[in-house]
Each structure stands twice: as C-alpha cells, then as structure tokens.
Design a protein around this motif. Structure first.
Motif, PDB file in Angstrom:
ATOM      1  N   MET A 186      38.744  40.296-107.209  1.00 31.97           N
ATOM      2  CA  MET A 186      37.814  40.909-108.337  1.00 31.97           C
ATOM      3  C   MET A 186      37.906  39.774-109.420  1.00 31.97           C
ATOM      4  SD  MET A 186      36.447  43.879-108.394  1.00 31.97           S
ATOM      5  CE  MET A 186      35.504  44.837-109.117  1.00 31.97           C
ATOM      6  N   ALA A 187      36.704  39.184-109.534  1.00 36.36           N
ATOM      7  CA  ALA A 187      36.751  38.108-110.297  1.00 36.36           C
ATOM      8  C   ALA A 187      36.172  38.637-111.823  1.00 36.36           C
ATOM      9  CB  ALA A 187      35.911  37.241-110.208  1.00 36.36           C
ATOM     10  N   LEU A 188      35.544  39.429-111.907  1.00 33.82           N
ATOM     11  CA  LEU A 188      34.900  40.243-113.159  1.00 33.82           C
ATOM     12  C   LEU A 188      34.923  41.851-112.856  1.00 33.82           C
ATOM     13  CD1 LEU A 188      31.388  38.261-113.701  1.00 33.82           C
ATOM     14  CD2 LEU A 188      33.700  37.867-114.756  1.00 33.82           C
ATOM     15  N   GLY A 217      39.137  31.089-122.229  1.00 33.21           N
ATOM     16  CA  GLY A 217      40.005  31.744-121.257  1.00 33.21           C
ATOM     17  C   GLY A 217      40.870  30.950-120.277  1.00 33.21           C
ATOM     18  N   ALA A 218      42.130  31.509-119.882  1.00 30.35           N
ATOM     19  CA  ALA A 218      42.865  30.866-118.960  1.00 30.35           C
ATOM     20  C   ALA A 218      42.252  30.350-117.587  1.00 30.35           C
ATOM     21  CB  ALA A 218      43.982  31.478-118.801  1.00 30.35           C
ATOM     22  N   ASN A 219      42.632  29.511-116.924  1.00 29.02           N
ATOM     23  CA  ASN A 219      42.361  29.322-115.451  1.00 29.02           C
ATOM     24  C   ASN A 219      42.222  30.612-114.821  1.00 29.02           C
ATOM     25  OD1 ASN A 219      44.106  26.206-115.864  1.00 29.02           O
ATOM     26  ND2 ASN A 219      42.002  26.407-115.728  1.00 29.02           N
ATOM     27  N   GLY A 220      41.106  30.703-113.873  1.00 28.08           N
ATOM     28  CA  GLY A 220      40.920  32.016-113.025  1.00 28.08           C
ATOM     29  C   GLY A 220      40.757  33.120-113.684  1.00 28.08           C
ATOM     30  N   CYS A 221      40.271  33.192-114.960  1.00 25.80           N
ATOM     31  CA  CYS A 221      40.065  34.436-115.928  1.00 25.80           C
ATOM     32  C   CYS A 221      38.534  35.012-115.481  1.00 25.80           C
ATOM     33  CB  CYS A 221      40.344  34.462-117.319  1.00 25.80           C
ATOM     34  SG  CYS A 221      39.098  33.408-118.282  1.00 25.80           S
ATOM     35  N   GLY A 222      37.797  34.164-114.840  1.00 26.26           N
ATOM     36  CA  GLY A 222      36.525  34.605-114.444  1.00 26.26           C
ATOM     37  C   GLY A 222      35.123  33.922-115.315  1.00 26.26           C
ATOM     38  N   LYS A 223      35.501  32.945-115.878  1.00 22.54           N
ATOM     39  CA  LYS A 223      34.449  32.211-116.732  1.00 22.54           C
ATOM     40  C   LYS A 223      33.386  31.935-115.982  1.00 22.54           C
ATOM     41  CE  LYS A 223      37.469  29.539-118.627  1.00 22.54           C
ATOM     42  NZ  LYS A 223      38.586  29.809-117.784  1.00 22.54           N
ATOM     43  N   ASP A 259      29.223  24.679-118.460  1.00 23.22           N
ATOM     44  CA  ASP A 259      30.640  25.103-117.965  1.00 23.22           C
ATOM     45  C   ASP A 259      31.369  23.987-118.182  1.00 23.22           C
ATOM     46  OD1 ASP A 259      32.787  26.309-116.666  1.00 23.22           O
ATOM     47  OD2 ASP A 259      31.739  26.504-114.617  1.00 23.22           O
ATOM     48  N   GLU A 260      32.446  23.990-119.144  1.00 25.19           N
ATOM     49  CA  GLU A 260      33.348  22.983-119.639  1.00 25.19           C
ATOM     50  C   GLU A 260      32.805  21.383-119.447  1.00 25.19           C
ATOM     51  OE1 GLU A 260      37.252  22.845-117.586  1.00 25.19           O
ATOM     52  OE2 GLU A 260      36.843  24.639-116.517  1.00 25.19           O
ATOM     53  N   PRO A 261      31.543  21.469-120.525  1.00 25.14           N
ATOM     54  CA  PRO A 261      30.885  20.169-120.613  1.00 25.14           C
ATOM     55  C   PRO A 261      31.632  19.191-121.039  1.00 25.14           C
ATOM     56  CG  PRO A 261      30.176  21.998-122.362  1.00 25.14           C
ATOM     57  CD  PRO A 261      31.189  22.575-121.379  1.00 25.14           C
TER      58      PRO A 261
END
Ligand SMILES: Nc1ncnc2c1ncn2[C@@H]1O[C@H](COP(=O)(O)OP(=O)(O)OP(=O)(O)O)[C@@H](O)[C@H]1O
Length: 256
Positions: free
Chosen positions: A20-22, A39-45, A174-176
């Motif tokens: 469940m990512a979001l 947000g941390a790695n894996g939090c769904g961004k 996304d993390e440009p």
C-alpha cells in the motif's frame, strides 16, 4: 479564488505486490505556485507523482488537472490530458549525440502526431518555439551544441526546456536536483520557482533537501507512510515537523 490547477482527493495506491504505497492522499496545486514534497525513501512520493501524471492508475481516489478527471480517462483522451503535465526526472535523459535544440523539439512531438513524426522526424515549424524554451532556461546560445557535451546542471535545464516545449500547465519534477551540485541545484530550483511565479505554471517537485524546499517552495507537503503529514508555508514548518518525516514509524503503524 480560482479553482486549483491540480486537485488530488482521497488517492490510494496498492501495487499488485500488495504494498500500500498511498493511503487517502489529498492535495491541491495552484497555477503560479511551487509546492515541494518532502519525505523519507519509500513514503510514496514518486507513486503520488506518477498517479498525478496518469502513468499509474490509483486504486482509489481522483485526480483532476485543469478540471479534467485524469483518473477517469484512458487511451487517446488520457494521452491528450497528460500533455498538460511536463515531467522532469532525476536524470535529464537527453539523447547525447543529438543537438540541444533537437532534444527540446522532442517535447513538441505529442502535439504533432503525423506520418513524419511517426518516422522520427522533428517538426521544423516548432524550431523558433523550441529556441524560446531554451532561452527561458538560460541556454539560448547552446542550441546547436551536442547534448552530450553539457554539464549535469545544463542538461537538467535542457530537460526543463523539453518539458516546456510540450506547452504544459504544470511541471511535475521527481528529485530534479538529485545528481546536481549545490550551486546547480540552487539554480535549477530558482528556475522552477521563476517558471511558477512569472510564467504562471504550477510546479510540484519532490526533493530530499529540506533547506532547498524552505528557500524555494511556496508550500511544503510532508509525506510519511503513504500519507500527507502536513501541508504548510515554509515559515510555518517547524524543524521537528521535518525531522519527524525521517524517523521510522513503529512497524505496526505501517500500512500492509
Ligand atoms: N512498481 C512497484 N511495485 C511494487 N511496489 C512498489 C513499486 N513502486 C514502488 N513500490 C513501493 O511503494 C512504496 C512507495 O514507493 P515510492 O517509490 O513511491 O516512494 P518514494 O517516496 O518515491 O521513495 P524514494 O524517495 O526512495 O524515491 C515503497 O514501499 C516501494 O517499495
């Protein structure tokens, strides 16, 4: 007040693996506004950005872009609605052996579907516009240079010009700045902010640098465990709010 450019409501995303990512994620993005997601790695961004972009179909919830219900569209109508959203990724992904202007011109292809573009020919009539997009990112004099000769910061600005060539209403980044040094990162964020404030684009940008977010964002959205934890102006975001995003939740608090 006018309607938001992007409206996300009650978004949930469960991958086929069961992750469940979001969970019940909502946000708005207005024209002329730069919103940073932390947000941390894996939090769904990235999952959130991909659902907004119509690349992923969420399990529940809705995304509206300029009033269009993205989540209810498919096929050609979805492809057309997606043109309103320019994407900028961690890596510029330029075709290195081609000129800078040819790379920017590829951003116009979605607006020119014909036999010539199907054969890989770039629309020549769009050249003056592509040149303007390059000037917009401060690289007007680099048009004929081979893309492979650019610095990382310049390449990333060309990828922004390519996204602008789409004539988007919003940019999703996304993390440009992930592969850029501090000076080039500052410059890129300054560019995204100017595109929002002066050209009226909406910009939704994922970052891992809270200090950059504080300096450039109009709002900061903090995410944790697939949910929005806070959505505030930088001046209202406390240090403790930011650090709480990066502390691990107790295992039982994680969604399945
Ligand atoms: N294609 C996929 N299939 C299954 N699970 C996925 C997939 N993509 C992402 N996930 C999982 O969904 C969760 C959210 O991932 P996502 O990439 O959205 O996080 P993120 O906040 O962007 O992370 P990062 O900062 O590392 O890029 C993670 O647990 C991840 O492992």
């Amino acid at each position: 007040m006018s309607k938001p450019l992007i409206e996300v409501s009650g978004l949930a995303m469960r991958y086929p693996t069961g992750r469940m990512a979001l969970t019940d994620t909502s946000l708005t993005l207005n024209a002329g506004e730069l919103v940073v997601i932390l947000g941390a790695n894996g939090c769904g961004k990235s999952t959130l950005l991909r659902c907004v972009a119509g690349i992923l179909q969420p399990t529940a919830g809705q995304v509206h872009v300029a009033g269009e219900p993205m989540t209810a569209l498919a096929g050609r109508p979805l492809a057309e609605a997606r043109m309103a959203l320019g994407m900028v990724f961690q890596n510029a992904n330029l075709v290195k052996r081609r000129s800078v202007i040819a790379n920017v011109l590829t951003g116009t292809l979605g607006r020119h579907r014909n036999w010539k573009t199907a054969l890989g020919l770039l629309p020549k009539a769009e050249r003056p516009f592509a040149q303007r997009c390059l000037e917009e990112v401060g690289l007007g004099s680099f048009a004929e240079q081979r893309a492979g000769t650019l610095s990382g910061g310049q390449a990333q600005r060309v990828s922004v010009a390519r996204a602008l060539a789409q004539r988007p209403l919003a940019l999703l980044a996304d993390e440009p700045v992930a592969s850029l040094d501090p000076e080039a990162s500052e410059e890129l964020m300054g560019l995204l902010r100017r595109l929002a404030h002066e050209d009226g684009l909406g910009v939704l940008c994922v970052l891992h640098q809270p200090d950059l977010a504080r300096r450039h964002a109009d709002r900061i959205l903090g995410m944790k465990g697939g949910r929005v934890q806070f959505d505030q102006k930088p001046a209202d975001v406390q240090e403790v709010d930011v650090s709480s995003l990066y502390t691990k939740p107790a295992p039982e608090a994680l969604p399945a």
